[in-house]
Write a protein that holds these residues in place. Structure first.
Motif, PDB file in Angstrom:
ATOM      1  N   ILE A  73       0.841  -1.210   0.000  1.00  9.10           N
ATOM      2  CA  ILE A  73       0.000   0.000   0.000  1.00  9.10           C
ATOM      3  C   ILE A  73       0.870   1.252   0.000  1.00  9.10           C
ATOM      4  N   LEU A  74       1.905   1.255   0.822  1.00 14.71           N
ATOM      5  CA  LEU A  74       2.732   2.443   0.995  1.00 14.71           C
ATOM      6  C   LEU A  74       3.931   2.493   0.054  1.00 14.71           C
ATOM      7  N   ALA A  75       4.093   1.469  -0.773  1.00 14.59           N
ATOM      8  CA  ALA A  75       5.212   1.372  -1.719  1.00 14.59           C
ATOM      9  C   ALA A  75       6.542   1.591  -0.990  1.00 14.59           C
ATOM     10  N   CYS A  76       6.742   0.797   0.065  1.00 11.64           N
ATOM     11  CA  CYS A  76       7.963   0.920   0.854  1.00 11.64           C
ATOM     12  C   CYS A  76       8.494  -0.468   1.183  1.00 11.64           C
ATOM     13  N   THR A  77       9.644  -0.499   1.796  1.00  6.12           N
ATOM     14  CA  THR A  77      10.221  -1.759   2.252  1.00  6.12           C
ATOM     15  C   THR A  77       9.946  -1.913   3.747  1.00  6.12           C
ATOM     16  N   PRO A  78      10.056  -3.127   4.266  1.00  2.47           N
ATOM     17  CA  PRO A  78       9.892  -3.296   5.713  1.00  2.47           C
ATOM     18  C   PRO A  78      10.897  -2.461   6.518  1.00  2.47           C
ATOM     19  N   ALA A  79      12.105  -2.265   5.991  1.00  2.00           N
ATOM     20  CA  ALA A  79      13.109  -1.458   6.693  1.00  2.00           C
ATOM     21  C   ALA A  79      12.688   0.007   6.772  1.00  2.00           C
ATOM     22  N   GLU A  80      11.952   0.493   5.800  1.00  4.53           N
ATOM     23  CA  GLU A  80      11.456   1.867   5.844  1.00  4.53           C
ATOM     24  C   GLU A  80      10.284   1.989   6.827  1.00  4.53           C
ATOM     25  N   LEU A  81       9.473   0.956   6.901  1.00  2.96           N
ATOM     26  CA  LEU A  81       8.318   0.957   7.789  1.00  2.96           C
ATOM     27  C   LEU A  81       8.731   0.758   9.248  1.00  2.96           C
ATOM     28  N   ILE A  82       9.745  -0.071   9.460  1.00  2.00           N
ATOM     29  CA  ILE A  82      10.187  -0.391  10.831  1.00  2.00           C
ATOM     30  C   ILE A  82      11.708  -0.182  10.916  1.00  2.00           C
ATOM     31  N   PRO A  83      12.156   1.062  11.037  1.00  2.00           N
ATOM     32  CA  PRO A  83      13.597   1.289  11.193  1.00  2.00           C
ATOM     33  C   PRO A  83      14.090   0.709  12.521  1.00  2.00           C
ATOM     34  N   THR A  84      15.214   0.023  12.473  1.00  2.00           N
ATOM     35  CA  THR A  84      15.749  -0.613  13.676  1.00  2.00           C
ATOM     36  C   THR A  84      17.029   0.085  14.121  1.00  2.00           C
ATOM     37  N   THR A  85      17.336  -0.077  15.405  1.00  2.78           N
ATOM     38  CA  THR A  85      18.579   0.439  15.967  1.00  2.78           C
ATOM     39  C   THR A  85      19.229  -0.670  16.777  1.00  2.78           C
ATOM     40  N   ALA A  86      20.541  -0.656  16.830  1.00  3.36           N
ATOM     41  CA  ALA A  86      21.293  -1.609  17.654  1.00  3.36           C
ATOM     42  C   ALA A  86      22.554  -0.911  18.126  1.00  3.36           C
ATOM     43  N   GLU A  87      22.822  -1.020  19.414  1.00  9.09           N
ATOM     44  CA  GLU A  87      24.025  -0.386  19.950  1.00  9.09           C
ATOM     45  C   GLU A  87      24.600  -1.234  21.070  1.00  9.09           C
ATOM     46  N   ASN A  88      25.893  -1.122  21.223  1.00 10.35           N
ATOM     47  CA  ASN A  88      26.573  -1.840  22.302  1.00 10.35           C
ATOM     48  C   ASN A  88      26.278  -1.158  23.622  1.00 10.35           C
ATOM     49  N   THR A  89      26.086  -1.964  24.654  1.00 10.09           N
ATOM     50  CA  THR A  89      25.900  -1.426  25.992  1.00 10.09           C
ATOM     51  C   THR A  89      26.972  -2.015  26.884  1.00 10.09           C
ATOM     52  N   ALA A  90      27.687  -1.170  27.574  1.00 10.12           N
ATOM     53  CA  ALA A  90      28.735  -1.629  28.478  1.00 10.12           C
ATOM     54  C   ALA A  90      28.096  -2.169  29.748  1.00 10.12           C
ATOM     55  N   ALA A  91      28.697  -3.196  30.278  1.00 15.10           N
ATOM     56  CA  ALA A  91      28.204  -3.749  31.543  1.00 15.10           C
ATOM     57  C   ALA A  91      28.531  -2.758  32.647  1.00 15.10           C
ATOM     58  N   LEU A  92      27.540  -2.439  33.436  1.00 12.97           N
ATOM     59  CA  LEU A  92      27.745  -1.497  34.531  1.00 12.97           C
ATOM     60  C   LEU A  92      28.342  -2.233  35.717  1.00 12.97           C
ATOM     61  N   ARG A  93      29.356  -1.626  36.323  1.00 12.18           N
ATOM     62  CA  ARG A  93      29.968  -2.219  37.504  1.00 12.18           C
ATOM     63  C   ARG A  93      29.584  -1.380  38.703  1.00 12.18           C
ATOM     64  N   ALA A  94      29.256  -2.037  39.770  1.00 16.52           N
ATOM     65  CA  ALA A  94      28.919  -1.339  41.008  1.00 16.52           C
ATOM     66  C   ALA A  94      30.199  -0.834  41.659  1.00 16.52           C
ATOM     67  N   ALA A  95      30.100   0.270  42.374  1.00 15.71           N
ATOM     68  CA  ALA A  95      31.262   0.804  43.077  1.00 15.71           C
ATOM     69  C   ALA A  95      31.728  -0.221  44.100  1.00 15.71           C
ATOM     70  N   GLY A  96      33.038  -0.415  44.172  1.00 11.38           N
ATOM     71  CA  GLY A  96      33.576  -1.393  45.114  1.00 11.38           C
ATOM     72  C   GLY A  96      33.746  -2.761  44.503  1.00 11.38           C
ATOM     73  N   ASP A  97      33.335  -2.948  43.248  1.00 13.22           N
ATOM     74  CA  ASP A  97      33.525  -4.234  42.582  1.00 13.22           C
ATOM     75  C   ASP A  97      34.976  -4.361  42.141  1.00 13.22           C
ATOM     76  N   GLY A  98      35.492  -5.506  42.244  1.00 15.56           N
ATOM     77  CA  GLY A  98      36.818  -5.774  41.718  1.00 15.56           C
ATOM     78  C   GLY A  98      37.920  -5.388  42.692  1.00 15.56           C
ATOM     79  N   PRO A  99      39.135  -5.917  42.444  1.00 11.98           N
ATOM     80  CA  PRO A  99      40.253  -5.636  43.340  1.00 11.98           C
ATOM     81  C   PRO A  99      40.738  -4.200  43.167  1.00 11.98           C
TER      82      PRO A  99
END
Length: 112
Positions: free
Chosen positions: A64-90
């Motif tokens: 109907i809209l003469a588009c691709t699925p990527a145009e209809l549903i744009p996606t995003t992906a990004e890396n997320t760093a693991a959060l460390r709590a204060a006092g973690d680790g040596p």
């Protein structure tokens, strides 16, 4: 490394770009392609972001809209760093600032 994925639902914008401004205009166009949805179902589809969508409906909307699925549903992906709590680790100090300040219990002494 974890990745966070997301998407946006661009149906309303694509409809407006094609001159379709209401959900009721979309109902007969979907029906012509074999998709029978009520006006309220189409309204929810246009006004909200669906969590699930059949491939048949996706293909009909793209036609109907003469588009691709990527145009209809744009996606995003990004890396997320693991959060460390204060006092973690040596060698890491414990919490600093207000978290470190704790009230002392009061001691009540008898009058002498």
């Amino acid at each position: 490394m974890k990745r966070t994925v997301g998407y946006t639902w661009g149906l309303r914008e694509l409809m407006a770009a094609r001159g379709i401004y209401t959900a009721t205009e979309l109902v007969p166009l979907l029906r012509d392609r074999g998709i029978t949805l009520s006006a309220s179902q189409v309204h929810r589809l246009v006004s909200g972001t669906p969590e699930r969508l059949s491939l048949q409906l996706l293909a009909a909307l793209c036609d109907i809209l003469a588009c691709t699925p990527a145009e209809l549903i744009p996606t995003t992906a990004e890396n997320t760093a693991a959060l460390r709590a204060a006092g973690d680790g040596p060698g890491r100090p414990g919490p600093a600032g207000p978290e470190r300040l704790r009230p002392r219990p009061a001691r009540i002494l008898p009058d002498a």
